[in-house]
Design a protein around this motif. Structure first.
Motif, short mmCIF file in Angstrom:
data_model
loop_
_atom_site.label_atom_id
_atom_site.label_comp_id
_atom_site.label_asym_id
_atom_site.label_seq_id
_atom_site.Cartn_x
_atom_site.Cartn_y
_atom_site.Cartn_z
N ARG A 58 -1.85 7.10 -2.56
CA ARG A 58 -2.84 6.33 -1.80
C ARG A 58 -4.20 7.01 -1.82
O ARG A 58 -5.23 6.36 -1.97
CB ARG A 58 -2.37 6.16 -0.35
N ARG A 101 3.79 9.33 -2.05
CA ARG A 101 3.12 8.06 -1.76
C ARG A 101 1.76 8.32 -1.11
O ARG A 101 0.78 7.63 -1.40
CB ARG A 101 3.97 7.16 -0.86
N VAL A 157 -6.28 4.16 -3.44
CA VAL A 157 -6.29 3.09 -2.44
C VAL A 157 -7.37 3.33 -1.38
O VAL A 157 -7.63 4.46 -0.98
CB VAL A 157 -4.90 3.01 -1.74
N ALA A 174 0.81 -1.22 0.00
CA ALA A 174 0.00 0.00 0.00
C ALA A 174 0.84 1.27 0.00
O ALA A 174 0.28 2.37 -0.03
CB ALA A 174 -0.92 0.00 1.21
#
Length: 228
Positions: A84, A80, A88, A55
């Protein structure tokens, strides 16, 4: 079918005093869009560490992780986090709802983090889908554990993520409540076509997914399809 997640020779090591501890050792696998996969193994086998690397919550000591076509280990922490937020969804064992916000407000958080206003009706619709349409103005302390996890499921799906990571999503629930949460999770996942990767000790839950990846001692011990 296109790949959504790829790990190539991924290892993770931590320093413990003067010793170096290898938690994950040379892990490689791919996951296609729309697939579901469980990561299982005994305590201490590296399951949650692996999920975090997949993740982009952490980066490997060596090897590469590619998520949604983006090589995560080449990004800084801010990039990052942005990735996400765009691609995500997360469901955690301990729910991680904000106690000062209502169920509705908790569900809307991912949209607000994107800078998107509105979304109230979508959040209400998702709460209705998880059976909490009449609890939208309740705070986490006013909800049972199962209800809190259903709020967390609604929150995870509000951004229509490409991939959903779930870490022991039924670990804090009794058997009957866990079954209800499992049914909701997989129903919403089928409806949305989201890729699902979950960590679990529960082999019955694991067999709901298309595939089971088993870790032992930080190594990939088995990677098998389930029988549908």
């Amino acid at each position: 079918m296109a790949e959504i997640l790829s790990l190539e020779n991924v290892s993770k090591k931590f320093k413990s005093g003067i010793r170096e501890l290898t938690v994950l050792d040379n892990i490689s696998f791919t996951v296609n869009e729309g697939d579901s996969m469980s990561i299982v193994g005994p305590s201490g086998s590296g399951k949650t560490t692996l999920l975090g690397l997949c993740a982009g919550l952490d980066v490997p000591s060596s090897g590469h992780v590619v998520l949604a076509g983006i090589r995560l280990d080449a990004l800084n922490e801010d990039d990052r986090a942005y990735m996400r937020n765009q691609h995500v969804g997360f469901i955690f064992q301990n729910f991680q709802l904000l106690p000062t916000l209502t169920a509705l407000e908790n569900v809307r958080i991912p949209l607000e983090l994107r800078g998107e206003r509105g979304g109230k009706q979508l959040a209400l619709d998702l709460l209705a889908k998880v059976g909490l349409g009449d609890r939208s103005d309740h705070y986490p302390s006013q909800l049972s554990g199962g209800e809190q996890q259903r709020v967390a499921i609604a929150r995870a799906f509000i951004t229509k993520p490409k991939i959903l990571f779930a870490d022991e999503p039924t670990g804090n629930l009794d058997e009957e409540t866990a079954q209800t949460v499992t049914d909701l999770l997989f129903q919403l996942n089928r409806e949305s076509g989201t890729t699902l990767v979950l960590v679990t000790h529960n082999m019955e839950l694991a067999h709901f997914t298309d595939r089971i990846l088993e870790l032992r001692g930080g190594k990939l011990h088995a990677d098998r399809l389930t029988v549908s």
